[in-house]
Design a protein around this motif. Structure first.
Motif, PDB file in Angstrom:
ATOM      1  N   VAL A  48     -12.072 -30.490  -5.757  1.00 47.82           N
ATOM      2  CA  VAL A  48     -13.195 -29.614  -6.145  1.00 47.82           C
ATOM      3  C   VAL A  48     -14.324 -29.731  -5.115  1.00 47.82           C
ATOM      4  CG1 VAL A  48     -14.809 -29.009  -7.987  1.00 47.82           C
ATOM      5  CG2 VAL A  48     -12.494 -29.738  -8.571  1.00 47.82           C
ATOM      6  N   ASN A  49     -14.552 -30.935  -4.594  1.00 52.92           N
ATOM      7  CA  ASN A  49     -15.581 -31.098  -3.551  1.00 52.92           C
ATOM      8  C   ASN A  49     -15.255 -30.276  -2.309  1.00 52.92           C
ATOM      9  OD1 ASN A  49     -17.244 -32.781  -4.968  1.00 52.92           O
ATOM     10  ND2 ASN A  49     -16.315 -34.670  -4.197  1.00 52.92           N
ATOM     11  N   ALA A  50     -13.948 -30.124  -2.033  1.00 56.34           N
ATOM     12  CA  ALA A  50     -13.545 -29.358  -0.839  1.00 56.34           C
ATOM     13  C   ALA A  50     -14.013 -27.906  -0.935  1.00 56.34           C
ATOM     14  CB  ALA A  50     -12.029 -29.417  -0.668  1.00 56.34           C
ATOM     15  N   ALA A  51     -14.284 -27.442  -2.154  1.00 50.07           N
ATOM     16  CA  ALA A  51     -14.753 -26.054  -2.334  1.00 50.07           C
ATOM     17  C   ALA A  51     -16.231 -25.910  -1.967  1.00 50.07           C
ATOM     18  CB  ALA A  51     -14.520 -25.617  -3.786  1.00 50.07           C
ATOM     19  N   GLY A  52     -16.927 -27.021  -1.721  1.00 52.11           N
ATOM     20  CA  GLY A  52     -18.348 -26.960  -1.383  1.00 52.11           C
ATOM     21  C   GLY A  52     -19.196 -26.867  -2.644  1.00 52.11           C
ATOM     22  N   ASN A  53     -20.427 -26.395  -2.481  1.00 51.24           N
ATOM     23  CA  ASN A  53     -21.338 -26.309  -3.625  1.00 51.24           C
ATOM     24  C   ASN A  53     -20.953 -25.107  -4.504  1.00 51.24           C
ATOM     25  OD1 ASN A  53     -23.410 -26.275  -5.404  1.00 51.24           O
ATOM     26  ND2 ASN A  53     -25.035 -25.935  -3.890  1.00 51.24           N
ATOM     27  N   ILE A  54     -20.602 -25.389  -5.756  1.00 49.63           N
ATOM     28  CA  ILE A  54     -20.202 -24.281  -6.644  1.00 49.63           C
ATOM     29  C   ILE A  54     -21.193 -24.109  -7.806  1.00 49.63           C
ATOM     30  CG2 ILE A  54     -17.729 -24.293  -6.073  1.00 49.63           C
ATOM     31  CD1 ILE A  54     -17.305 -25.935  -8.685  1.00 49.63           C
ATOM     32  N   GLU A  55     -22.336 -24.768  -7.665  1.00 47.91           N
ATOM     33  CA  GLU A  55     -23.345 -24.639  -8.721  1.00 47.91           C
ATOM     34  C   GLU A  55     -23.747 -23.164  -8.852  1.00 47.91           C
ATOM     35  OE1 GLU A  55     -26.740 -27.209  -8.084  1.00 47.91           O
ATOM     36  OE2 GLU A  55     -27.903 -26.070  -9.545  1.00 47.91           O
ATOM     37  N   ASN A  56     -23.759 -22.676 -10.077  1.00 45.32           N
ATOM     38  CA  ASN A  56     -24.078 -21.257 -10.376  1.00 45.32           C
ATOM     39  C   ASN A  56     -23.051 -20.273  -9.835  1.00 45.32           C
ATOM     40  OD1 ASN A  56     -26.349 -21.556 -11.971  1.00 45.32           O
ATOM     41  ND2 ASN A  56     -27.623 -21.929 -10.162  1.00 45.32           N
ATOM     42  N   HIS A  57     -21.921 -20.748  -9.406  1.00 40.59           N
ATOM     43  CA  HIS A  57     -20.885 -19.837  -8.903  1.00 40.59           C
ATOM     44  C   HIS A  57     -19.974 -19.391 -10.044  1.00 40.59           C
ATOM     45  CE1 HIS A  57     -20.796 -20.720  -4.316  1.00 40.59           C
ATOM     46  NE2 HIS A  57     -22.023 -20.774  -4.779  1.00 40.59           N
ATOM     47  N   ILE A  58     -19.217 -18.333  -9.764  1.00 38.58           N
ATOM     48  CA  ILE A  58     -18.145 -17.921 -10.666  1.00 38.58           C
ATOM     49  C   ILE A  58     -16.886 -18.524 -10.070  1.00 38.58           C
ATOM     50  CG2 ILE A  58     -16.814 -15.930 -11.510  1.00 38.58           C
ATOM     51  CD1 ILE A  58     -20.207 -15.113 -10.642  1.00 38.58           C
ATOM     52  N   VAL A  59     -16.201 -19.363 -10.846  1.00 47.10           N
ATOM     53  CA  VAL A  59     -15.029 -20.058 -10.315  1.00 47.10           C
ATOM     54  C   VAL A  59     -13.802 -19.632 -11.107  1.00 47.10           C
ATOM     55  CG1 VAL A  59     -13.976 -22.293  -9.829  1.00 47.10           C
ATOM     56  CG2 VAL A  59     -16.465 -22.045  -9.700  1.00 47.10           C
ATOM     57  N   CYS A  60     -12.801 -19.153 -10.389  1.00 51.72           N
ATOM     58  CA  CYS A  60     -11.537 -18.802 -11.043  1.00 51.72           C
ATOM     59  C   CYS A  60     -10.539 -19.902 -10.699  1.00 51.72           C
ATOM     60  CB  CYS A  60     -11.062 -17.446 -10.527  1.00 51.72           C
ATOM     61  SG  CYS A  60      -9.424 -17.071 -11.124  1.00 51.72           S
ATOM     62  N   GLU A  61     -10.009 -20.546 -11.726  1.00 48.46           N
ATOM     63  CA  GLU A  61      -8.998 -21.587 -11.487  1.00 48.46           C
ATOM     64  C   GLU A  61      -7.618 -21.051 -11.854  1.00 48.46           C
ATOM     65  OE1 GLU A  61      -9.184 -25.304 -13.700  1.00 48.46           O
ATOM     66  OE2 GLU A  61      -7.463 -26.042 -12.579  1.00 48.46           O
ATOM     67  N   VAL A  62      -6.691 -21.196 -10.929  1.00 50.00           N
ATOM     68  CA  VAL A  62      -5.307 -20.760 -11.165  1.00 50.00           C
ATOM     69  C   VAL A  62      -4.509 -21.945 -11.698  1.00 50.00           C
ATOM     70  CG1 VAL A  62      -3.241 -19.785 -10.112  1.00 50.00           C
ATOM     71  CG2 VAL A  62      -5.505 -19.183  -9.208  1.00 50.00           C
ATOM     72  N   GLY A  63      -3.856 -21.768 -12.815  1.00 46.91           N
ATOM     73  CA  GLY A  63      -2.990 -22.813 -13.384  1.00 46.91           C
ATOM     74  C   GLY A  63      -3.732 -24.078 -13.763  1.00 46.91           C
ATOM     75  N   PRO A  64      -4.695 -23.988 -14.683  1.00 45.51           N
ATOM     76  CA  PRO A  64      -5.474 -25.192 -15.047  1.00 45.51           C
ATOM     77  C   PRO A  64      -4.666 -26.249 -15.774  1.00 45.51           C
ATOM     78  CG  PRO A  64      -6.044 -23.355 -16.495  1.00 45.51           C
ATOM     79  CD  PRO A  64      -5.189 -22.789 -15.395  1.00 45.51           C
ATOM     80  N   GLY A  65      -3.538 -25.861 -16.386  1.00 47.88           N
ATOM     81  CA  GLY A  65      -2.730 -26.849 -17.115  1.00 47.88           C
ATOM     82  C   GLY A  65      -3.577 -27.536 -18.174  1.00 47.88           C
ATOM     83  N   PRO A  66      -3.496 -28.880 -18.274  1.00 51.14           N
ATOM     84  CA  PRO A  66      -4.267 -29.570 -19.311  1.00 51.14           C
ATOM     85  C   PRO A  66      -5.773 -29.618 -19.027  1.00 51.14           C
ATOM     86  CG  PRO A  66      -3.010 -31.137 -17.991  1.00 51.14           C
ATOM     87  CD  PRO A  66      -2.598 -29.775 -17.530  1.00 51.14           C
ATOM     88  N   GLY A  67      -6.189 -29.271 -17.806  1.00 48.52           N
ATOM     89  CA  GLY A  67      -7.627 -29.102 -17.560  1.00 48.52           C
ATOM     90  C   GLY A  67      -8.320 -30.183 -16.755  1.00 48.52           C
ATOM     91  N   GLY A  68      -7.581 -30.999 -16.013  1.00 45.95           N
ATOM     92  CA  GLY A  68      -8.212 -32.050 -15.202  1.00 45.95           C
ATOM     93  C   GLY A  68      -9.177 -31.462 -14.175  1.00 45.95           C
ATOM     94  N   ILE A  69      -8.696 -30.488 -13.401  1.00 50.21           N
ATOM     95  CA  ILE A  69      -9.552 -29.869 -12.372  1.00 50.21           C
ATOM     96  C   ILE A  69     -10.668 -29.072 -13.049  1.00 50.21           C
ATOM     97  CG2 ILE A  69      -9.560 -28.160 -10.499  1.00 50.21           C
ATOM     98  CD1 ILE A  69      -6.803 -29.131  -9.688  1.00 50.21           C
ATOM     99  N   THR A  70     -10.337 -28.449 -14.181  1.00 54.43           N
ATOM    100  CA  THR A  70     -11.327 -27.641 -14.912  1.00 54.43           C
ATOM    101  C   THR A  70     -12.549 -28.493 -15.267  1.00 54.43           C
ATOM    102  OG1 THR A  70      -9.373 -26.687 -15.968  1.00 54.43           O
ATOM    103  CG2 THR A  70     -11.514 -25.998 -16.823  1.00 54.43           C
ATOM    104  N   ARG A  71     -12.303 -29.693 -15.757  1.00 50.66           N
ATOM    105  CA  ARG A  71     -13.426 -30.570 -16.137  1.00 50.66           C
ATOM    106  C   ARG A  71     -14.319 -30.859 -14.931  1.00 50.66           C
ATOM    107  NH1 ARG A  71     -10.940 -35.187 -20.186  1.00 50.66           N
ATOM    108  NH2 ARG A  71      -9.795 -33.765 -21.532  1.00 50.66           N
ATOM    109  N   SER A  72     -13.664 -31.143 -13.800  1.00 48.96           N
ATOM    110  CA  SER A  72     -14.430 -31.473 -12.592  1.00 48.96           C
ATOM    111  C   SER A  72     -15.246 -30.250 -12.129  1.00 48.96           C
ATOM    112  CB  SER A  72     -13.453 -31.924 -11.503  1.00 48.96           C
ATOM    113  OG  SER A  72     -14.132 -32.239 -10.340  1.00 48.96           O
ATOM    114  N   ILE A  73     -14.662 -29.066 -12.254  1.00 48.90           N
ATOM    115  CA  ILE A  73     -15.393 -27.833 -11.876  1.00 48.90           C
ATOM    116  C   ILE A  73     -16.621 -27.695 -12.772  1.00 48.90           C
ATOM    117  CG2 ILE A  73     -15.270 -25.290 -11.942  1.00 48.90           C
ATOM    118  CD1 ILE A  73     -12.259 -25.545 -11.188  1.00 48.90           C
TER     119      ILE A  73
END
Ligand code: SAM
Length: 338
Positions: A48-73
């Motif tokens: 998620v850090n590799a995406a840079g600053n995502i504060e106030n961004h619209i983020v589309c996550e592909v294949g969140p599964g159980p949601g590990g990356i989702t939580r970090s986003i």
């Protein structure tokens, strides 16, 4: 001296760990959906850090599964999160996360196939920026299922070339995982062993940044391969300013005989009777040595070859739809794809 700006964080109320969520909802990984869950919070945050600053961004996550990356986003304070997941068994665990942040972040959970989902309909219109401006506050993030990652990438490159879908909002950035070998091909420069059609296609429309590797051992279940994390930022101006399908065809045919002189592959762009003459003419116009091998051709040189092909097509429109592969139906054609 001014204090360094502290990264914005949304604190989620205590939630069961991803390991417990998988147990709780009996989420046995399905091989047919390329389900390999990333368990380690440190690596999840690194993606998620590799995406840079995502504060106030619209983020589309592909294949969140159980949601590990989702939580970090979500912890990084996005304005809206769009989750696209094919397997509806994950809906309860994603709803748990959406509920935990409902006063702070708007979360859309879409149960569907990423290859059939029009992401743009979920992105607010006011996120639009001009193509030549900095990238818009829109990000695509995903630990992609291996089974769809390359086809999705090619599809997205075509959309980028037409500034459609999420790219109707500007130069939307992507932070994605691929099998290590695919990630290396995407980023491969001239003379690299990994250089292939995918390298030229990705680099023609995007700035490709290979960020880091993740060992297969970090996933549950462990896949047979390691994973590469790549960011892609669409270029303001592509190197080859021609339609996607034309560029794809020229580059594909040239790489179709990877170990031979590149003109051999280039000849297959034309019908048999004129093949040698036309390919030679194309290479002369492009000022490329016919004995150059495909991996020795730089992106700018591919641009010259594609433009020369385009000139020939203007003169002989009947060659445009010539399809070497279709001619070979019934015979064995071993073609090096991506
Ligand atoms: N994001 C989770 C993680 O990192 O642990 C799961 C990643 S797993 C590699 C890929 C996810 O994509 C799975 O949850 C799988 O169900 C989902 N998936 C597979 N094919 C899909 C498709 N065509 N459209 C949307 N999601 C898909």
């Amino acid at each position: 001296m001014a204090a360094a700006k502290k990264a914005f964080q949304i604190r989620l109320p205590p939630l069961p760990s991803i390991k417990d969520v998988i147990k709780l909802y009996k989420l046995r990984a399905l091989r047919e959906l390329s389900q390999n869950f990333l368990m380690e919070p440190r690596l999840i945050d690194k993606i998620v850090n590799a995406a840079g600053n995502i504060e106030n961004h619209i983020v589309c996550e592909v294949g969140p599964g159980p949601g590990g990356i989702t939580r970090s986003i979500i912890q990084r304070g996005p304005r809206k999160v769009i989750l696209i997941e094919k397997d509806r068994r994950f809906t309860p665990s994603l709803e748990l996360i959406a509920d935990a942040c409902k006063d702070k972040v708007d979360v859309d959970i879409i149960t569907g196939d990423i290859l059939k989902t029009d992401i743009a309909q979920y992105i607010p219109e006011d996120a639009k920026t001009d193509w030549l401006d900095s990238p818009p506050p829109v990000n695509l993030i995903g630990n992609l299922p291996f089974s769809v990652s390359t086809i999705l990438l090619i599809r997205w490159l075509e959309m980028i070339s037409k500034q459609e879908g999420p790219w109707a909002f500007g130069r939307t950035r992507m932070t994605l995982t691929f099998q290590k070998e695919v990630a290396e091909r995407m980023a491969a420069r001239i003379l690299s062993d990994q250089r292939c059609r995918l390298s030229v296609m990705c680099q023609n429309w995007c700035n490709v940044n290979y960020k880091f590797d993740i060992s297969g051992a970090a996933f549950l279940p462990k896949p047979d391969v390691d994973v590469g994390v790549v960011t892609l930022t669409p270029l303001k101006h592509p190197i080859i300013k021609l339609p996607f399908k034309m560029v794809e065809k020229v580059v594909r045919q040239i790489f179709s005989m990877r170990q031979k002189y590149s003109i051999r592959g280039a000849q297959t762009l034309f019908p048999e009777e004129v093949r040698e003459e036309m390919a030679l003419r194309m290479y002369k116009m492009a000022e490329i040595d016919p004995v150059t091998r495909p991996f020795q051709i730089a992106n700018m040189e591919f641009a010259r070859i594609c433009h020369a092909y385009n000139e020939i097509i203007k003169e002989y429109p009947e060659f445009e739809h010539y399809d070497y592969r279709a001619q070979k139906v019934g015979k064995k054609v071993v073609e090096q794809e991506v």
